[in-house]
Design an enzyme around this catalytic site. Structure first.
Site, PDB file in Angstrom:
ATOM      1  N   GLU A 130       0.836  -1.353   0.039  1.00 16.17           N
ATOM      2  CA  GLU A 130      -0.194   0.262   0.089  1.00 16.17           C
ATOM      3  C   GLU A 130       0.899   1.179   0.071  1.00 16.17           C
ATOM      4  OE1 GLU A 130      -3.984  -0.588   2.328  1.00 16.17           O
ATOM      5  OE2 GLU A 130      -2.169  -1.153   3.589  1.00 16.17           O
ATOM      6  N   TYR A 158     -13.080  27.306   0.166  1.00 13.27           N
ATOM      7  CA  TYR A 158     -13.093  25.847   0.211  1.00 13.27           C
ATOM      8  C   TYR A 158     -12.105  25.423  -0.965  1.00 13.27           C
ATOM      9  CZ  TYR A 158     -16.871  27.599  -3.125  1.00 13.27           C
ATOM     10  OH  TYR A 158     -17.522  27.995  -4.152  1.00 13.27           O
ATOM     11  N   GLU A 185      -7.560   6.245  10.416  1.00 13.10           N
ATOM     12  CA  GLU A 185      -8.070   7.207  11.441  1.00 13.10           C
ATOM     13  C   GLU A 185      -6.956   8.040  11.670  1.00 13.10           C
ATOM     14  OE1 GLU A 185      -9.607   2.995  12.069  1.00 13.10           O
ATOM     15  OE2 GLU A 185      -7.954   3.768  11.281  1.00 13.10           O
ATOM     16  N   LYS A 215     -11.780   4.490   1.827  1.00 15.67           N
ATOM     17  CA  LYS A 215     -10.346   3.908   1.270  1.00 15.67           C
ATOM     18  C   LYS A 215     -11.086   2.928   0.471  1.00 15.67           C
ATOM     19  CE  LYS A 215      -6.362   1.462   2.731  1.00 15.67           C
ATOM     20  NZ  LYS A 215      -5.537   1.181   3.787  1.00 15.67           N
TER      21      LYS A 215
END
Length: 127
Positions: free
Chosen positions: A29, A61, A81, A106
């Protein structure tokens, strides 16, 4: 007469922000990287911007999106997290933001089964 917002009623939302990062617990990953999708909701008093009609009186934004993409593309972490917490810190860096809710999706998580989404959502408030 201009109505003032009720506490916690105004929000700016940025949804579906896609950025490439190298986060995850597995070596592959971190080596290959993958896309992450970020949603944020900022609790902020929008009355000043509504009165002035000036972008300086609100959260820009586009600039927020740039900062969030920098974090996703930056230093790798094991857990989404942790990534969500870092993104919330970016949102709360602007003192006008009372609270930030961040969801990190994800979509290509290494799960050997068909799934629609993996996501974590955190909310952080200004003390």
């Amino acid at each position: 007469m201009t109505a003032e917002p009720a506490e916690g009623q105004d929000h700016i939302r940025l949804s579906g922000l896609r950025a490439r990062g190298h986060h995850g617990v597995y070596d592959f990953e971190r080596e290959r990287g993958q896309d992450f999708v970020v949603d944020v909701a900022l609790e902020v008093d929008l009355a000043p911007a509504a009165r002035s009609d000036d972008v300086a009186d609100t959260i820009h934004y586009g600039e927020l999106a740039e900062r969030l993409v920098e974090v996703v593309g930056g230093e790798p972490v094991n857990l989404i997290e942790t990534l969500a917490a870092r993104l919330a810190e970016v949102c709360l860096a602007d003192s006008r933001v009372r609270a930030a809710t961040v969801t990190v999706h994800k979509p290509h998580a290494p799960i050997p089964h068909e799934f629609a989404d993996v996501a974590v959502t955190i909310t952080r408030r200004r003390p």
